[in-house]
Scaffold this motif. Structure first.
Motif, PDB file in Angstrom:
ATOM      1  N   GLN A 254       0.852  -1.183   0.000  1.00 51.95           N
ATOM      2  CA  GLN A 254       0.000   0.000   0.000  1.00 51.95           C
ATOM      3  C   GLN A 254       0.892   1.239   0.000  1.00 51.95           C
ATOM      4  OE1 GLN A 254      -2.881  -0.383  -0.987  1.00 51.95           O
ATOM      5  NE2 GLN A 254      -4.282  -0.248   0.727  1.00 51.95           N
ATOM      6  N   ILE A 255       0.568   2.185  -0.828  1.00 50.87           N
ATOM      7  CA  ILE A 255       1.318   3.427  -0.906  1.00 50.87           C
ATOM      8  C   ILE A 255       0.502   4.520  -0.246  1.00 50.87           C
ATOM      9  CG2 ILE A 255       2.336   5.136  -2.452  1.00 50.87           C
ATOM     10  CD1 ILE A 255       2.536   2.834  -4.516  1.00 50.87           C
ATOM     11  N   GLU A 256       1.067   5.143   0.759  1.00 53.59           N
ATOM     12  CA  GLU A 256       0.408   6.250   1.444  1.00 53.59           C
ATOM     13  C   GLU A 256       0.685   7.531   0.671  1.00 53.59           C
ATOM     14  OE1 GLU A 256      -1.659   6.491   4.123  1.00 53.59           O
ATOM     15  OE2 GLU A 256      -1.716   4.308   3.985  1.00 53.59           O
ATOM     16  N   PRO A 257      -0.363   8.250   0.301  1.00 52.71           N
ATOM     17  CA  PRO A 257      -0.134   9.486  -0.449  1.00 52.71           C
ATOM     18  C   PRO A 257       0.331  10.615   0.458  1.00 52.71           C
ATOM     19  CG  PRO A 257      -2.467   9.212  -0.048  1.00 52.71           C
ATOM     20  CD  PRO A 257      -1.788   7.972   0.472  1.00 52.71           C
ATOM     21  N   THR A 258       1.025  11.554  -0.154  1.00 50.29           N
ATOM     22  CA  THR A 258       1.385  12.804   0.499  1.00 50.29           C
ATOM     23  C   THR A 258       0.378  13.843   0.041  1.00 50.29           C
ATOM     24  OG1 THR A 258       3.723  12.235   0.527  1.00 50.29           O
ATOM     25  CG2 THR A 258       3.177  14.578   0.678  1.00 50.29           C
ATOM     26  N   HIS A 259      -0.190  14.577   0.968  1.00 47.74           N
ATOM     27  CA  HIS A 259      -1.167  15.620   0.646  1.00 47.74           C
ATOM     28  C   HIS A 259      -0.421  16.930   0.403  1.00 47.74           C
ATOM     29  CE1 HIS A 259      -4.692  13.205   1.846  1.00 47.74           C
ATOM     30  NE2 HIS A 259      -3.817  12.650   2.671  1.00 47.74           N
ATOM     31  N   TYR A 260      -0.730  17.562  -0.712  1.00 43.88           N
ATOM     32  CA  TYR A 260      -0.131  18.864  -1.030  1.00 43.88           C
ATOM     33  C   TYR A 260      -1.220  19.715  -1.662  1.00 43.88           C
ATOM     34  CZ  TYR A 260       3.001  22.425  -2.857  1.00 43.88           C
ATOM     35  OH  TYR A 260       3.620  23.620  -3.132  1.00 43.88           O
ATOM     36  N   ASN A 261      -1.555  20.809  -1.011  1.00 42.26           N
ATOM     37  CA  ASN A 261      -2.712  21.627  -1.392  1.00 42.26           C
ATOM     38  C   ASN A 261      -3.914  20.680  -1.468  1.00 42.26           C
ATOM     39  OD1 ASN A 261      -1.095  23.903  -1.352  1.00 42.26           O
ATOM     40  ND2 ASN A 261      -0.700  23.844  -3.536  1.00 42.26           N
ATOM     41  N   ASP A 262      -4.604  20.596  -2.567  1.00 45.55           N
ATOM     42  CA  ASP A 262      -5.732  19.660  -2.678  1.00 45.55           C
ATOM     43  C   ASP A 262      -5.363  18.438  -3.506  1.00 45.55           C
ATOM     44  OD1 ASP A 262      -7.445  21.232  -1.166  1.00 45.55           O
ATOM     45  OD2 ASP A 262      -8.081  22.412  -2.905  1.00 45.55           O
ATOM     46  N   TYR A 263      -4.084  18.167  -3.672  1.00 45.01           N
ATOM     47  CA  TYR A 263      -3.599  17.055  -4.491  1.00 45.01           C
ATOM     48  C   TYR A 263      -3.091  15.924  -3.608  1.00 45.01           C
ATOM     49  CZ  TYR A 263      -3.587  20.464  -8.295  1.00 45.01           C
ATOM     50  OH  TYR A 263      -3.955  21.403  -9.219  1.00 45.01           O
ATOM     51  N   LEU A 264      -3.119  14.722  -4.169  1.00 50.31           N
ATOM     52  CA  LEU A 264      -2.524  13.552  -3.529  1.00 50.31           C
ATOM     53  C   LEU A 264      -1.356  13.105  -4.388  1.00 50.31           C
ATOM     54  CD1 LEU A 264      -5.740  11.519  -2.660  1.00 50.31           C
ATOM     55  CD2 LEU A 264      -4.348  12.887  -1.106  1.00 50.31           C
ATOM     56  N   ILE A 265      -0.197  12.935  -3.777  1.00 56.50           N
ATOM     57  CA  ILE A 265       1.009  12.517  -4.483  1.00 56.50           C
ATOM     58  C   ILE A 265       1.352  11.101  -4.023  1.00 56.50           C
ATOM     59  CG2 ILE A 265       3.450  12.990  -4.884  1.00 56.50           C
ATOM     60  CD1 ILE A 265       2.812  15.946  -4.122  1.00 56.50           C
ATOM     61  N   TYR A 266       1.432  10.184  -4.997  1.00 58.05           N
ATOM     62  CA  TYR A 266       1.762   8.784  -4.718  1.00 58.05           C
ATOM     63  C   TYR A 266       3.129   8.475  -5.323  1.00 58.05           C
ATOM     64  CZ  TYR A 266      -3.206   8.086  -3.695  1.00 58.05           C
ATOM     65  OH  TYR A 266      -4.478   8.154  -3.167  1.00 58.05           O
ATOM     66  N   PRO A 267       4.189   8.428  -4.521  1.00 61.44           N
ATOM     67  CA  PRO A 267       5.495   8.061  -5.066  1.00 61.44           C
ATOM     68  C   PRO A 267       5.527   6.561  -5.380  1.00 61.44           C
ATOM     69  CG  PRO A 267       5.658   8.495  -2.708  1.00 61.44           C
ATOM     70  CD  PRO A 267       4.252   8.781  -3.114  1.00 61.44           C
ATOM     71  N   GLU A 268       5.917   6.225  -6.605  1.00 62.97           N
ATOM     72  CA  GLU A 268       5.986   4.831  -7.043  1.00 62.97           C
ATOM     73  C   GLU A 268       7.255   4.615  -7.857  1.00 62.97           C
ATOM     74  OE1 GLU A 268       2.274   4.988  -9.174  1.00 62.97           O
ATOM     75  OE2 GLU A 268       1.176   4.138  -7.493  1.00 62.97           O
ATOM     76  N   PRO A 269       8.435   4.652  -7.209  1.00 63.55           N
ATOM     77  CA  PRO A 269       9.693   4.498  -7.948  1.00 63.55           C
ATOM     78  C   PRO A 269       9.734   3.158  -8.688  1.00 63.55           C
ATOM     79  CG  PRO A 269      10.104   5.009  -5.630  1.00 63.55           C
ATOM     80  CD  PRO A 269       8.643   4.782  -5.779  1.00 63.55           C
ATOM     81  N   LYS A 270      10.367   3.170  -9.863  1.00 66.24           N
ATOM     82  CA  LYS A 270      10.520   1.969 -10.683  1.00 66.24           C
ATOM     83  C   LYS A 270      11.956   1.487 -10.562  1.00 66.24           C
ATOM     84  CE  LYS A 270       6.463   2.756 -12.633  1.00 66.24           C
ATOM     85  NZ  LYS A 270       5.319   2.170 -12.067  1.00 66.24           N
ATOM     86  N   GLN A 271      12.131   0.227 -10.187  1.00 64.86           N
ATOM     87  CA  GLN A 271      13.481  -0.323 -10.057  1.00 64.86           C
ATOM     88  C   GLN A 271      14.028  -0.658 -11.438  1.00 64.86           C
ATOM     89  OE1 GLN A 271      13.864  -3.618  -7.397  1.00 64.86           O
ATOM     90  NE2 GLN A 271      16.068  -3.381  -7.273  1.00 64.86           N
TER      91      GLN A 271
END
Length: 93
Positions: free
Chosen positions: A19-36
């Motif tokens: 599960q990826i926890e999003p980061t809240h920024y203003n009214d946006y949700l940021i989901y970091p999903e680095p690719k190996q």
């Protein structure tokens, strides 16, 4: 190849279940999903925002490669925040 994956375990199946926890920024949700890639991690993820009752998503992939997953996640969040500040809702057009 499937035999060896079952014998030694497959990292791909584990990463898809996390599960990826999003980061809240203003009214946006940021989901970091680095690719190996080749022992390094490419900066990638999603930026989401609900607009008029519809969830809009922008996939974010950069050419940068970093040595650790944590660094790639942190850099993705910072780059996404700058992208949001510059583009706003235009990113969904």
């Amino acid at each position: 190849m499937g035999f060896f994956s079952k014998l030694f375990g497959s990292k791909k199946s584990e990463s898809k279940n996390e599960q990826i926890e999003p980061t809240h920024y203003n009214d946006y949700l940021i989901y970091p999903e680095p690719k190996q890639e080749g022992g390094q991690f490419r900066i990638a993820g999603r930026i989401c925002k609900e607009i008029n009752g519809e969830l809009k998503t922008h996939h974010f992939i950069r050419s940068d490669l970093l040595s650790s997953r944590h660094d790639a996640e942190t850099f993705m969040i910072k780059k996404s925040e700058m992208f949001i500040d510059q583009m706003g809702e235009k990113m969904f057009d």
